[in-house]
Each structure stands twice: as structure tokens, then as C-alpha cells.
Design a protein around this motif. Structure first.
Motif, PDB file in Angstrom:
ATOM      1  N   SER A  73       0.836  -1.211   0.000  1.00 44.42           N
ATOM      2  CA  SER A  73       0.000   0.000   0.000  1.00 44.42           C
ATOM      3  C   SER A  73       0.866   1.256   0.000  1.00 44.42           C
ATOM      4  N   LEU A  74       1.978   1.241   0.716  1.00 40.81           N
ATOM      5  CA  LEU A  74       2.879   2.388   0.718  1.00 40.81           C
ATOM      6  C   LEU A  74       3.559   2.530  -0.644  1.00 40.81           C
ATOM      7  N   TRP A  77       1.107   4.165  -2.897  1.00 35.51           N
ATOM      8  CA  TRP A  77       0.989   5.589  -2.578  1.00 35.51           C
ATOM      9  C   TRP A  77       2.163   6.374  -3.158  1.00 35.51           C
ATOM     10  N   TRP A  78       3.381   5.810  -3.021  1.00 39.81           N
ATOM     11  CA  TRP A  78       4.560   6.459  -3.607  1.00 39.81           C
ATOM     12  C   TRP A  78       4.401   6.589  -5.124  1.00 39.81           C
ATOM     13  N   LEU A  90      -2.927   9.918   2.219  1.00 41.21           N
ATOM     14  CA  LEU A  90      -1.944   9.296   3.097  1.00 41.21           C
ATOM     15  C   LEU A  90      -2.606   8.341   4.086  1.00 41.21           C
ATOM     16  N   ALA A  93      -2.770   4.811   2.683  1.00 37.04           N
ATOM     17  CA  ALA A  93      -1.511   4.073   2.794  1.00 37.04           C
ATOM     18  C   ALA A  93      -1.304   3.595   4.224  1.00 37.04           C
TER      19      ALA A  93
END
Length: 104
Positions: A73-74, A77-78, A90, A93
């Protein structure tokens, strides 16, 4: 959409995907393999697990080897942040990090 225990590399899923009019696949948090989920289909793999194979015809976004290892998930997001303003997402994430890394 896959359910728990289903696999994007299964013949059943390839058959289902083959009936859809799609421009490509984004496969997230399901590991990696050397063979494509759907041969000839543009594919992006987002994953934080230890790779078990790398698909040469796909784009792999991996968190494996980074410390600490980012969740999928991060990573997503990136990636989204590379093409759009995502500060208001945010929380999404963070929710994915908690859901993926929390002990059951």
C-alpha cells in the motif's frame, strides 16, 4: 477482483481476464513469478514480498530489500505521488500498512 486464497496466475483467472476488455493489469501484493498472469498483457507488479521470480515483460515495483520494508500500500501511494498530488490519501496508505503488518 480476487478473493482470499485465489491466485492471479491460475488458469481460471486467466480465462476470466481474457473475457474482459482491459488495457493492462496492476497486480498488487500477490508475490512475483517469472511467468505472466496473462501472456501479452501489459502488467505492473507492486509487491513487498521476497520475489520468487521476476517477469521480464512487466514493470516491477518492489519494496524487498529496503529497510524497513514498505508495504504494498505504501509502494502504491509512492507511485501515485509520482504522477499526482496524493497527500489527502496518506490515510489510505497508513490503513494498508496496519492491515498488512498487524499481527493476527
Amino acid at each position: 477482483m480476487l478473493g482470499r486464497g485465489e491466485n492471479v496466475w491460475s488458469p481460471e483467472m486467466a480465462s476470466e481476464l481474457g473475457t474482459q476488455e482491459i488495457g493492462g493489469l496492476i497486480v498488487a501484493d500477490l508475490g512475483t513469478r517469472a511467468e505472466p498472469p496473462l501472456p501479452g498483457m501489459a502488467t505492473i507488479l507492486l509487491d513487498h514480498h521476497v520475489p520468487t521470480g521476476i517477469l521480464q515483460a512487466a514493470l516491477l515495483v518492489s519494496g524487498h530489500g529496503l529497510h524497513p520494508t514498505p508495504t504494498t500500500s505504501l509502494l502504491a501511494w509512492w507511485c501515485a505521488g509520482a504522477v499526482a498530488e496524493v497527500d489527502d490519501l496518506l490515510w489510505l496508505a497508513a490503513l494498508g500498512i496496519i492491515g498488512d503488518m498487524e499481527e493476527a
